[in-house]
Design a protein around this motif. Structure first.
Motif, PDB file in Angstrom:
ATOM      1  N   GLU A 145      32.734  34.579 -41.654  1.00 34.01           N
ATOM      2  CA  GLU A 145      32.625  35.742 -42.319  1.00 34.01           C
ATOM      3  C   GLU A 145      33.513  35.498 -44.132  1.00 34.01           C
ATOM      4  OE1 GLU A 145      33.656  38.614 -39.107  1.00 34.01           O
ATOM      5  OE2 GLU A 145      31.559  38.716 -38.746  1.00 34.01           O
ATOM      6  N   ALA A 146      34.237  35.392 -43.919  1.00 35.97           N
ATOM      7  CA  ALA A 146      35.076  35.942 -44.936  1.00 35.97           C
ATOM      8  C   ALA A 146      34.976  34.092 -45.828  1.00 35.97           C
ATOM      9  CB  ALA A 146      37.207  34.745 -43.973  1.00 35.97           C
ATOM     10  N   MET A 147      34.061  32.618 -45.738  1.00 38.91           N
ATOM     11  CA  MET A 147      33.470  32.095 -46.052  1.00 38.91           C
ATOM     12  C   MET A 147      32.303  32.945 -47.054  1.00 38.91           C
ATOM     13  SD  MET A 147      33.548  28.533 -44.289  1.00 38.91           S
ATOM     14  CE  MET A 147      32.387  28.901 -42.789  1.00 38.91           C
ATOM     15  N   ASN A 148      31.949  33.855 -46.238  1.00 39.53           N
ATOM     16  CA  ASN A 148      31.101  33.859 -46.885  1.00 39.53           C
ATOM     17  C   ASN A 148      30.965  35.413 -48.457  1.00 39.53           C
ATOM     18  OD1 ASN A 148      29.172  32.867 -45.172  1.00 39.53           O
ATOM     19  ND2 ASN A 148      28.663  34.838 -43.825  1.00 39.53           N
ATOM     20  N   ARG A 149      32.162  36.017 -47.652  1.00 40.62           N
ATOM     21  CA  ARG A 149      32.488  37.181 -48.841  1.00 40.62           C
ATOM     22  C   ARG A 149      33.672  35.895 -49.501  1.00 40.62           C
ATOM     23  NH1 ARG A 149      35.522  39.380 -43.634  1.00 40.62           N
ATOM     24  NH2 ARG A 149      36.860  38.447 -44.131  1.00 40.62           N
ATOM     25  N   HIS A 150      34.049  35.385 -49.472  1.00 37.42           N
ATOM     26  CA  HIS A 150      34.730  34.325 -50.765  1.00 37.42           C
ATOM     27  C   HIS A 150      33.568  33.769 -51.994  1.00 37.42           C
ATOM     28  CE1 HIS A 150      36.531  30.145 -52.601  1.00 37.42           C
ATOM     29  NE2 HIS A 150      37.611  30.579 -52.358  1.00 37.42           N
ATOM     30  N   ASP A 151      32.513  33.504 -51.091  1.00 36.18           N
ATOM     31  CA  ASP A 151      31.331  32.760 -51.612  1.00 36.18           C
ATOM     32  C   ASP A 151      30.772  33.060 -52.568  1.00 36.18           C
ATOM     33  OD1 ASP A 151      32.755  30.265 -51.310  1.00 36.18           O
ATOM     34  OD2 ASP A 151      31.037  29.645 -49.513  1.00 36.18           O
ATOM     35  N   ASN A 152      30.856  34.527 -52.020  1.00 32.94           N
ATOM     36  CA  ASN A 152      29.771  35.999 -52.312  1.00 32.94           C
ATOM     37  C   ASN A 152      27.864  35.295 -51.359  1.00 32.94           C
ATOM     38  OD1 ASN A 152      28.822  38.251 -53.423  1.00 32.94           O
ATOM     39  ND2 ASN A 152      28.114  36.962 -55.288  1.00 32.94           N
ATOM     40  N   VAL A 153      27.847  35.016 -50.234  1.00 27.80           N
ATOM     41  CA  VAL A 153      27.268  34.861 -50.044  1.00 27.80           C
ATOM     42  C   VAL A 153      26.603  35.094 -48.414  1.00 27.80           C
ATOM     43  CG1 VAL A 153      26.041  32.643 -48.360  1.00 27.80           C
ATOM     44  CG2 VAL A 153      27.596  31.763 -49.613  1.00 27.80           C
ATOM     45  N   THR A 154      25.180  35.963 -48.716  1.00 29.93           N
ATOM     46  CA  THR A 154      24.489  36.981 -47.702  1.00 29.93           C
ATOM     47  C   THR A 154      23.905  36.799 -46.735  1.00 29.93           C
ATOM     48  OG1 THR A 154      22.532  37.267 -49.518  1.00 29.93           O
ATOM     49  CG2 THR A 154      24.544  38.700 -50.063  1.00 29.93           C
ATOM     50  N   GLY A 155      23.187  35.362 -46.950  1.00 30.53           N
ATOM     51  CA  GLY A 155      22.137  34.953 -46.255  1.00 30.53           C
ATOM     52  C   GLY A 155      23.146  33.998 -44.705  1.00 30.53           C
ATOM     53  N   ARG A 156      23.747  33.562 -44.902  1.00 28.21           N
ATOM     54  CA  ARG A 156      24.406  32.569 -43.637  1.00 28.21           C
ATOM     55  C   ARG A 156      24.957  33.585 -42.340  1.00 28.21           C
ATOM     56  NH1 ARG A 156      28.541  29.153 -46.331  1.00 28.21           N
ATOM     57  NH2 ARG A 156      29.551  30.570 -46.874  1.00 28.21           N
ATOM     58  N   ARG A 157      24.085  34.059 -41.472  1.00 28.04           N
ATOM     59  CA  ARG A 157      25.075  34.666 -40.232  1.00 28.04           C
ATOM     60  C   ARG A 157      25.528  33.636 -39.588  1.00 28.04           C
ATOM     61  NH1 ARG A 157      21.191  36.109 -35.455  1.00 28.04           N
ATOM     62  NH2 ARG A 157      20.433  33.831 -36.006  1.00 28.04           N
ATOM     63  N   PRO A 158      27.207  34.227 -38.646  1.00 31.95           N
ATOM     64  CA  PRO A 158      27.090  33.400 -37.401  1.00 31.95           C
ATOM     65  C   PRO A 158      27.007  34.695 -36.481  1.00 31.95           C
ATOM     66  CG  PRO A 158      28.757  35.828 -38.681  1.00 31.95           C
ATOM     67  CD  PRO A 158      27.830  35.325 -39.722  1.00 31.95           C
ATOM     68  N   VAL A 159      26.975  33.130 -35.298  1.00 33.19           N
ATOM     69  CA  VAL A 159      26.215  33.841 -34.541  1.00 33.19           C
ATOM     70  C   VAL A 159      27.424  33.236 -33.118  1.00 33.19           C
ATOM     71  CG1 VAL A 159      23.898  33.662 -32.719  1.00 33.19           C
ATOM     72  CG2 VAL A 159      23.357  33.067 -34.834  1.00 33.19           C
ATOM     73  N   LEU A 160      27.497  33.933 -32.619  1.00 36.01           N
ATOM     74  CA  LEU A 160      28.519  33.608 -31.446  1.00 36.01           C
ATOM     75  C   LEU A 160      27.784  32.756 -30.340  1.00 36.01           C
ATOM     76  CD1 LEU A 160      31.618  32.965 -30.057  1.00 36.01           C
ATOM     77  CD2 LEU A 160      30.901  35.834 -29.190  1.00 36.01           C
ATOM     78  N   ILE A 161      27.890  31.237 -29.896  1.00 37.45           N
ATOM     79  CA  ILE A 161      27.363  30.784 -29.070  1.00 37.45           C
ATOM     80  C   ILE A 161      27.817  29.908 -27.302  1.00 37.45           C
ATOM     81  CG2 ILE A 161      25.439  28.746 -28.560  1.00 37.45           C
ATOM     82  CD1 ILE A 161      24.181  31.543 -29.389  1.00 37.45           C
ATOM     83  N   GLY A 162      28.686  29.376 -28.487  1.00 31.76           N
ATOM     84  CA  GLY A 162      30.169  28.378 -27.907  1.00 31.76           C
ATOM     85  C   GLY A 162      29.497  27.491 -27.584  1.00 31.76           C
ATOM     86  N   TYR A 163      30.084  26.602 -26.941  1.00 29.48           N
ATOM     87  CA  TYR A 163      30.136  25.300 -27.264  1.00 29.48           C
ATOM     88  C   TYR A 163      30.207  24.235 -26.555  1.00 29.48           C
ATOM     89  CZ  TYR A 163      33.304  21.001 -28.756  1.00 29.48           C
ATOM     90  OH  TYR A 163      34.166  20.487 -28.750  1.00 29.48           O
ATOM     91  N   GLY A 164      28.633  23.555 -27.033  1.00 33.63           N
ATOM     92  CA  GLY A 164      28.100  22.105 -26.479  1.00 33.63           C
ATOM     93  C   GLY A 164      28.765  21.331 -25.552  1.00 33.63           C
ATOM     94  N   LYS A 165      29.932  21.220 -25.798  1.00 36.14           N
ATOM     95  CA  LYS A 165      30.342  19.490 -24.838  1.00 36.14           C
ATOM     96  C   LYS A 165      30.575  19.945 -23.438  1.00 36.14           C
ATOM     97  CE  LYS A 165      32.991  16.020 -25.986  1.00 36.14           C
ATOM     98  NZ  LYS A 165      34.323  15.089 -26.927  1.00 36.14           N
TER      99      LYS A 165
END
Length: 373
Positions: A145-165
Motif C-alpha cells: 500500500e505504501a509503494m502504491n501511494r509512493h508510485d501513484n499506482v492503482t492497479g497493484r493489489r496486496p492479497v494476504l495469503i501467507g508464506y509457501g515455504k
C-alpha cells in the motif's frame, strides 16, 4: 553474426523454441508458474499442488527445473515468457521487468519468497508490472500500500495469503531427531546475503570459537552465496570442513539443521524467522548493518520487519565473538520462556500458517473466475 548462430544452434535455444511451439499448439492452461531457478520453485509448489486438486490446469516454465512428477513443464529461459499465453501468471522470481512477463496474462502475481521486507531488501521497481502481490503477513500488505501511494499506482493489489515455504519445510522434518556428538549443543549459523553479513564480519573467528567451546556447528548460508560463487565461503570450507563437529549445508532445499539445531545465530535473514516461527525457539541476532538494496526505503514509511522483530523473537548482541558466546549461554538457560512471544509474532506476520497452498489456490481460482466473466 557468429555469436547469433551459436545461440540459434545451441541447446538452450532449441529448448526454448521446442517448448514455445509445444505451448502454442496446446490449449492455454489456467495458471503458469514460472521460476528462474530451483530455489524460487519451492515457494510455488504448494500452490501448484493445491490448485491441481481444485481442478485448475497448471504448468511450469523456467530453465532446467526439477518439477513435481507428472507436471507439464516448459524448459525455457525467462526471456521467452513474454510469448506465452495464459490467464494467470505467478512467480516467486524477482527481477522480472514488465516487458519479460507473459503479454497475454490478465493477472500477474508476485509470490513473495521471504518474510523480510519488500521495500528495503529489493531494489526500487522490483514489483512493477504485477497486478497482485501475495503477501506473507500484514507487514507486506502495508508495504504494498505504501509503494502504491509512493508510485501513484492503482492497479497493484496486496492479497494476504501467507508464506509457501512452511509446507515444503515440513516435508523435511525428521520423525525422530537424533542427538550425535554426546549431546553437545548444536548451533545453526544462518547469515543473510549482502555487505557486512556475519560471515564477512566475524565468520572464521566465530566458528573457530564455537568449535573450541564444544558446540556442534552447521553453517547454512543464503543460497545466493553459492549461486554467485561468493568468496567468503571457500576459506571457511577449507578451514573447518574436516572438523568432525562442523557441517556446511549447501543445497537450496536442504534443511535438516532447521529441525536439529538447539540455537541459531543470524543477522537479518528470513531463514532466522523461519527457525523461530517453526521451532518456537529464540534467535541470537548479531547487530551488523542491515541489508539495504533500496536506499529510498525510508520515504515509503513502514519500518522493515527484520528491524523490529528481533527483540520479540530473540536477543540482539554486538558483532563481537565474546558477546555472541555470552548470548548463547543466556539463551540456553532461558529458551522456553520465548515460546508465547514467538507464537504471537508468527500469528501477526505469517498468515495461514501451514495452509498457504490451499489459500493460494482458492485465490487463484477466484481470480480465474473474474478473468473469464
Amino acid at each position: 553474426m557468429l555469436r547469433a548462430l551459436k545461440y540459434i544452434l545451441g541447446r538452450r535455444a532449441r529448448c526454448d523454441i521446442r517448448s514455445l511451439l509445444q505451448h502454442l499448439f496446446q490449449p492455454a492452461p489456467d495458471v503458469l508458474f514460472a521460476a528462474g531457478s530451483q530455489v524460487d520453485l519451492q515457494w510455488v509448489i504448494p500452490a501448484y499442488e493445491a490448485a491441481i486438486k481444485q481442478g485448475l490446469r497448471c504448468v511450469f516454465a523456467g530453465p532446467g527445473l526439477s518439477v513435481p512428477q507428472g507436471a507439464v513443464y516448459y524448459d525455457i529461459t525467462m526471456h521467452v515468457l513474454r510469448f506465452f499465453r495464459v490467464p494467470l501468471f505467478a512467480t516467486a522470481t524477482t527481477g522480472l521487468t514488465p516487458a519479460r512477463m507473459p503479454r497475454r496474462s490478465a493477472r500477474r502475481v508476485a509470490v513473495l519468497h521471504s518474510l523480510v521486507s519488500m521495500h528495503m531488501v529489493y531494489p526500487a521497481g522490483t514489483f512493477d508490472g504485477y497486478t497482485d502481490i501475495f503477501c506473507c503477513g500484514q507487514h507486506h500488505v502495508a508495504e504494498v500500500e505504501a509503494m502504491n501511494r509512493h508510485d501513484n499506482v492503482t492497479g497493484r493489489r496486496p492479497v494476504l495469503i501467507g508464506y509457501g515455504k512452511a509446507e515444503r519445510l515440513e516435508t523435511t522434518r525428521p520423525a525422530v531427531v537424533a542427538v550425535p556428538g554426546g549431546g553437545a549443543q548444536h548451533v545453526l549459523i544462518g547469515p543473510s546475503w549482502g555487505v557486512g553479513n556475519i560471515l564477512e564480519t566475524m565468520g572464521e573467528a566465530l566458528i573457530a570459537r564455537l568449535l573450541d567451546e564444544g558446540y556442534r556447528v552447521t553453517l547454512r548460508p543464503h543460497p545466493s552465496f553459492f549461486i554467485f560463487g561468493d568468496q567468503q565461503i571457500r576459506p571457511l570450507v577449507e578451514s573447518f570442513l574436516a572438523h568432525p563437529a562442523f557441517r556446511l549445508e549447501t543445497s537450496v532445499e536442504e534443511s535438516s539443521a532447521l529441525w536439529t539445531a538447539d540455537l541459531m545465530i543470524a543477522d537479518y535473514s528470513g531463514f532466522a524467522m523461519e527457525f523461530a516461527f517453526m521451532r518456537g525457539k529464540p534467535v541470537l541476532y548479531v547487530n551488523v548493518p542491515p541489508k539495504v538494496l533500496n536506499p529510498g526505503w525510508q520515504s515509503l514509511g513502514p519500518v522493515p520487519l527484520e528491524l523490529t522483530v528481533r527483540e520479540h523473537i530473540g536477543v540482539v548482541v554486538a558483532p563481537e565473538v565474546d558477546a555472541v558466546i555470552a548470548g548463547l549461554v543466556h539463551l540456553q538457560g532461558d529458551s522456553a520462556r520465548w515460546l508465547g512471544a514467538i507464537e504471537r509474532m508468527r500469528e501477526r506476520h505469517w498468515a495461514n500458517f501451514g495452509h498457504f497452498g490451499e489459500a493460494c489456490a482458492q485465490e487463484l481460482a477466484r481470480m480465474l473466475g473474474e478473468v473469464r466473466q
